[in-house]
Design an enzyme around this catalytic site. Structure first.
Site, PDB file in Angstrom:
ATOM      1  N   LYS A   1      24.382 -30.137 -37.406  1.00 23.36           N
ATOM      2  CA  LYS A   1      23.818 -28.709 -38.348  1.00 23.36           C
ATOM      3  C   LYS A   1      23.507 -27.730 -37.259  1.00 23.36           C
ATOM      4  O   LYS A   1      23.556 -26.446 -37.268  1.00 23.36           O
ATOM      5  CB  LYS A   1      22.729 -29.105 -39.070  1.00 23.36           C
TER       6      LYS A   1
ATOM      7  N   GLU B   1      18.705 -22.351 -47.585  1.00 26.06           N
ATOM      8  CA  GLU B   1      18.274 -23.292 -48.523  1.00 26.06           C
ATOM      9  C   GLU B   1      18.320 -24.610 -47.783  1.00 26.06           C
ATOM     10  O   GLU B   1      18.918 -24.866 -46.790  1.00 26.06           O
ATOM     11  CB  GLU B   1      19.357 -23.096 -49.581  1.00 26.06           C
TER      12      GLU B   1
ATOM     13  N   SER C   1      28.276 -37.570 -37.405  1.00 22.85           N
ATOM     14  CA  SER C   1      27.536 -36.310 -37.489  1.00 22.85           C
ATOM     15  C   SER C   1      26.125 -36.315 -37.265  1.00 22.85           C
ATOM     16  O   SER C   1      25.555 -35.131 -36.945  1.00 22.85           O
ATOM     17  CB  SER C   1      27.920 -35.750 -39.102  1.00 22.85           C
TER      18      SER C   1
HETATM   19  C1  LIG Z   1      23.995 -32.444 -43.877  1.00 21.25           C
HETATM   20  C2  LIG Z   1      24.589 -33.530 -43.162  1.00 21.25           C
HETATM   21  C3  LIG Z   1      25.946 -33.852 -43.579  1.00 21.25           C
HETATM   22  C4  LIG Z   1      26.815 -33.217 -44.497  1.00 21.25           C
HETATM   23  O1  LIG Z   1      27.057 -31.812 -44.307  1.00 21.25           O
HETATM   24  P1  LIG Z   1      28.627 -31.274 -43.902  1.00 21.25           P
HETATM   25  O2  LIG Z   1      28.693 -29.836 -44.084  1.00 21.25           O
HETATM   26  O3  LIG Z   1      29.619 -31.897 -44.972  1.00 21.25           O
HETATM   27  O4  LIG Z   1      28.897 -31.546 -42.663  1.00 21.25           O
HETATM   28  C5  LIG Z   1      26.698 -34.857 -42.906  1.00 21.25           C
HETATM   29  N1  LIG Z   1      25.887 -35.385 -41.963  1.00 21.25           N
HETATM   30  C6  LIG Z   1      24.762 -35.232 -41.562  1.00 21.25           C
HETATM   31  C7  LIG Z   1      23.927 -36.081 -40.656  1.00 21.25           C
HETATM   32  C8  LIG Z   1      24.025 -34.163 -42.299  1.00 21.25           C
HETATM   33  O5  LIG Z   1      22.685 -33.746 -41.742  1.00 21.25           O
END
Ligand SMILES: *Cc1c(COP(=O)(O)O)cnc(C)c1O
Length: 413
Positions: free
Chosen positions: A92, A114, A382
């Site tokens: 993020k 948000e 992610s």
């Molecule tokens: C917020 C989040 C996501 C989902 O967001 P995308 O916009 O689909 O990438 C995925 N993995 C983590 C660790 C997150 O914090």
């Protein structure tokens, strides 16, 4: 696969996307589009951005060879792109810091955002502290209660957290409230949207900043293996980390796989799958056109996922277009498969994927064995799973953890 440049001037990707905004915000969006166009085509901006990310957020993040998982499945070579090693623990920050540089350039002094699970709120509060912006975070009352640790950190970093009591008091209500704030304060305020959704230019802009993931991963795999992967996997909430990874692999030979949240199962109605389930239909909401989990009257449905960050009614219009045109494949993973994937990854590699990321792991694990040792797959991690300790410890049913929580609660009596 599709590149972001395929969107037209009005921000359409095929039939998806667009910009459905109140008249009063048109000039603000025009200003944003103008500044974004300028930086997008400016190599000096990308240099500034990647320098910032390397000094503040550990970039480039490693591409880790998962030797033990590879042996365990006995098929494709498995690599993990380590977005969990970013500052604040997820991809993020790539988006948020990029938008922060834009805010500075536009001469604005206040940011709003948000947040549902709170991760985007924490990232935005972090950026605002670093750049010296005023910061207000909108969060549904239900989420404020569920995500106390994140609310605590946002406030400690100087942000004002507004608990939204309208509607069902979750993410979509927080989004509405943030737009209301923006309409009132657009002269000095920028709305830092958290994923590759919303009105044009947000899907394109967020994807642009997140493309740093795919650019690095491509270079890294070519250096390590001298060839491209067969498949790349990413989880799909709003779609920003998936877009980030996929943009590095526009090649026909690379299959891009997005994994959505099947929750308790696609047939139960308790899930958050837009592209893999018949429960979602095309509509316009929150300023853009895409697949939404809605009923026949256009009312948004309740969603469920063990991963709070995937629990969203819409999905990036860019991914909707890729889905429709067969430019990417979409799968889903259930809560149980996700818990199993977290357990296996911890035991085999000593890595704790976030519950969101573990959807991509579960999807990849299903397919690894059917590929050969000549094949390579890349899984986008992610985020890191430390934040999920309450959910994971519950799911594992760890009795010592339960005692610990009980004793902590007694301390406050
Ligand atoms: C917020 C989040 C996501 C989902 O967001 P995308 O916009 O689909 O990438 C995925 N993995 C983590 C660790 C997150 O914090």
């Amino acid at each position: 696969m599709s590149q972001d440049k395929e969107c037209n001037d009005r921000g359409y990707y095929g039939e998806f996307g667009g910009s459905f905004i109140p008249e009063i915000l048109v000039a603000t969006f025009d200003e944003l589009k103008r500044h974004f166009r300028e930086i997008k085509d400016d190599p000096a901006f990308w240099q500034t951005y990647s320098d910032l990310m390397s000094n503040y957020s550990c970039r480039p993040t490693p591409l880790t060879f998962a030797e033990n998982l590879t042996r365990h499945f006995g098929g494709a070579k498995i690599y993990i792109k380590r977005e969990d090693l970013n500052h604040t623990g997820a991809h993020k920050l790539n988006n948020v810091m990029g938008q922060g540089l834009l805010v500075k350039r536009m001469g604005k002094t206040r940011v709003i955002a948000e947040t549902g699970a709170g991760q985007h709120g924490v990232a935005t509060a972090t950026m605002a502290a670093k750049f010296g912006f005023e910061c207000t975070i909108y969060m549904g009352e239900v989420d404020v209660k569920r995500q106390r640790p994140n609310v605590f950190w946002m406030e400690q970093m100087g942000a004002t957290v507004v608990s939204v009591t309208d509607g069902t008091r979750i993410l979509k209500d927080a989004i509405n409230e943030a737009f209301r704030d923006w309409v009132t304060n657009m002269d000095n305020t920028h709305y830092v949207l958290g994923t590759a959704c919303g009105p044009h230019p947000f899907p394109e802009m967020v994807s642009f900043f997140q493309s740093i993931i795919g650019k690095e991963a491509r270079q890294q795999i070519l250096k390590l293996e001298g060839k491209l992967p067969t498949r790349v996997f990413a989880c799909v909430g709003g779609g920003s980390n998936a877009m980030g990874l996929f943009q590095g692999f526009p090649d026909k030979s690379v299959e891009c796989v997005g994994v959505e949240a099947a929750g308790h199962g696609l047939h139960t109605g308790q899930h958050a799958s837009r592209l893999c389930s018949p429960d979602a239909t095309v509509g316009v909401a929150q300023g853009y056109k895409t697949y939404f989990l809605q009923n026949d009257d256009g009312q948004m449905r309740e969603t469920h996922s063990i991963a709070a960050g995937l629990d969203y009614i819409g999905v990036s219009p860019i991914l909707s277009k890729m889905h429709q045109k067969g430019e990417a494949r979409f799968e889903s993973a259930t809560d149980q498969e996700v818990i199993d994937a977290v357990k296996l990854t911890m035991r085999q590699e000593g890595i704790i994927p976030a519950l969101e990321s573990a959807h991509a792991f579960a999807g990849a694990f299903r397919e690894a064995a059917e590929l050969s040792s000549d094949d390579i797959i890349i899984i986008n991690q992610s985020g890191r799973g430390d934040k999920d300790i309450f959910t994971v410890a519950d799911a594992f049913g760890d009795p010592k953890w339960r005692d610990f929580i009980k004793e902590k609660a007694l301390d406050y009596k």
